[in-house]
Design a protein around this motif. Structure first.
Motif, mmCIF file in Angstrom:
data_model
loop_
_atom_site.group_PDB
_atom_site.id
_atom_site.type_symbol
_atom_site.label_atom_id
_atom_site.label_comp_id
_atom_site.label_asym_id
_atom_site.label_seq_id
_atom_site.Cartn_x
_atom_site.Cartn_y
_atom_site.Cartn_z
ATOM 1 N N UNK A 299 0.821 -1.214 0.000
ATOM 2 C CA UNK A 299 0.000 0.000 0.000
ATOM 3 C C UNK A 299 0.852 1.261 0.000
ATOM 4 N N UNK A 300 1.866 1.284 0.873
ATOM 5 C CA UNK A 300 2.635 2.521 1.077
ATOM 6 C C UNK A 300 3.835 2.641 0.144
ATOM 7 N N UNK A 301 4.289 1.526 -0.436
ATOM 8 C CA UNK A 301 5.413 1.571 -1.356
ATOM 9 C C UNK A 301 6.665 2.115 -0.683
ATOM 10 N N UNK A 302 7.250 3.151 -1.273
ATOM 11 C CA UNK A 302 8.488 3.735 -0.737
ATOM 12 C C UNK A 302 8.243 4.701 0.416
ATOM 13 N N UNK A 303 6.977 4.971 0.733
ATOM 14 C CA UNK A 303 6.664 5.870 1.842
ATOM 15 C C UNK A 303 6.818 5.132 3.171
#
Length: 496
Positions: A299-303
């Protein structure tokens, strides 16, 4: 004339007899005490080294292992502080009360009533140095390494640090002796350089004990870009950087060996290498947690995740790049992947190249070294035992029960049998020699019921000291993050 000649003969004969008496009474000079170098890698997997069949290039470590004594059944604890406590005291981590990694918030540390390895060696005339990771308490001065027998300390006090920024849990953590040291550079490079400096600048009239406790390849996954580029063929980005970190560790160990050779010390130096626990990879995470954080990661990927503790958990569950081969699970667990680790000894011309199949544990290291040195302190009672005859001559001897502790349970080895207890009615039993991957649980098999019950009783009888630590809730709200923003005092500056 005859009387004169007789007198001369008598004098010559008497002198000869006297010379023979003097020769007979000469006591052979004791051989010089060997230098002792203990090298500890951090979170190194069973199959993370070339000599163990890894794709990672580790030529310097491989050379030492192939010419040395490899320990095929060497056991540590599942986490770093417990292993280090056992290594330096020769005692069980349960007895010491150190059964998990010590948070930066812990007010004490390794119990002060324990005499540790550098103190024993100082009493024998050794100069003693620690380079790298301490992780056994620091908030009170008496717990610092320089108060526990080390003449010098260079490195970090807490657990994992950023390799470039030297930050742990928001605080800068890099020091020399008892002073903060603001210094740029990659941690593995700096530690290797310091170890080389200590070897070159030592007092040549005294034997050297060097405890080289590298932080590699512990998270965070950070390495020089040029080294990472040499592993472009590895598809998994975590494994790729992990491989580069291990290769940098290998290079550093090679520099230490080269310095020993240049100084003419290598023939009189025992090197003992080990990992502090098994390698970290996603297989070590609880299945439900692994599934949840994999979803969050998608969901957040690289965050970063919105809460610090969630991001900390995500990194630890998903970013470990170790390979434990056929061994089950990894760091932090009671399975073989968490506690059976690579280890070898090297002493050129003194130890023959071979593999030792006997079980040797981290709490056996101190008693074995004291035995090698014929120290009177070796007569003390330790939880570990002297295994030097096994190591030097291959003579099998006593093997004591060995206890390991993790956050979710305890395990007892009566080799080759291993009992894991997660709860009163939740136990597993394995023969780890026949079943190193721990796939065949025998706890419920009737023919093994007596053994299981006897091992339960033996586990219950093990001594347990007062726990050293703080509430896990405090750790959750102020996690021991590896690297990142510096938002508080350097850790050395809060020592009281």
């Amino acid at each position: 004339m005859y009387r004169i000649l007789s007198l001369v003969c008598l004098v010559i004969s008497t002198s000869a007899w006297a010379t023979e008496d003097v020769v007979d009474n000469i006591v052979p000079e004791a051989p010089p005490l060997p230098n002792i170098i203990v090298i500890v890698a951090d979170d190194l997997g069973w199959k993370d080294l070339g000599y163990q069949g890894s794709e990672i290039r580790t030529p310097r470590i491989d050379a030492l292992a192939n010419d040395g004594l490899t320990l095929d059944r060497f056991y540590a604890q599942p986490m770093c502080s417990p292993t280090r406590a056992s290594l330096l005291t020769g005692n069980s981590t349960a007895r010491l009360g150190i059964t998990r990694a010590l948070s930066k918030l812990v007010p004490t540390g390794l119990p002060l009533d324990q005499t540790i390895l550098p103190q024993y060696l100082k009493d024998m005339g050794y100069q003693t140095s620690l380079v790298g990771k301490w992780h056994l308490g620091f908030r009170q001065r008496e717990y610092l390494p320089t108060s526990r027998g080390f003449d010098s300390f260079y490195g970090h006090l807490t657990g994992g640090i950023g390799y470039w920024d030297h930050v742990h849990g928001g605080g800068y953590d890099w020091a020399r002796n008892e002073e903060v040291l603001r210094e740029e550079g990659y941690a593995t490079h700096l530690m290797a350089n310091e170890a080389v400096r200590i070897i070159k600048d030592r007092n040549p009239d005294e034997p050297l004990f060097l405890y080289a406790a590298f932080s590699a390849p512990h998270l965070p996954n950070e390495a020089p870009e040029e080294t990472i580029a040499t592993y472009a063929d590895i598809e998994d980005p975590n494994r790729r950087v992990h491989a580069a970190m291990v290769t940098e560790l290998d290079t550093g160990i090679g520099q230490i060996v080269d310095a020993l050779e240049e100084q003419g010390m290598l023939d009189n130096t025992l090197i003992w290498f080990m990992s502090d626990n098994g390698g970290l990879n996603p297989s070590a995470a609880p299945p439900a947690a692994l599934s949840a954080f994999t979803t969050l990661d998608e969901w957040f990927g690289d965050w970063e995740l919105p809460l610090t503790i969630l991001e900390f958990a995500r990194v630890n569950f998903l970013e470990g790049g170790s390979d434990n081969g056929i061994l089950r699970s990894g760091k932090g667990t009671l399975y073989e992947g968490g506690v059976r680790v690579p280890s070898f000894l090297y002493w050129r011309g003194k130890l023959q190249s071979r593999q030792v199949g006997d079980m040797v544990t981290v709490q056996d290291v101190l008693p074995s070294i004291l035995s090698l040195l014929q120290s009177d302190a070796g007569n003390r009672e330790f939880d570990g035992i002297d295994r030097w005859s096994v190591l030097q001559d291959g003579q099998s001897g006593e093997v004591r029960d060995y206890m390991t502790v993790a956050l979710d349970g305890e395990a007892l080895f009566q080799y080759p049998w291993k009992l894991i207890r997660f709860g009163e009615d939740d136990m597993e039993l394995y023969n780890v020699e026949d079943d190193p991957s721990e796939q065949n649980d025998l706890a419920a098999v009737e023919e093994h019921a007596q053994r299981r019950d006897e091992m339960i009783a033996a586990l219950d009888a093990k001594p347990r000291g007062e726990a050293v630590g703080v509430s896990l809730w405090r750790v959750f709200w102020d996690p021991d993050f590896f690297g990142g923003e510096e938002n508080r005092q350097p850790w050395m500056e809060i020592v009281q």
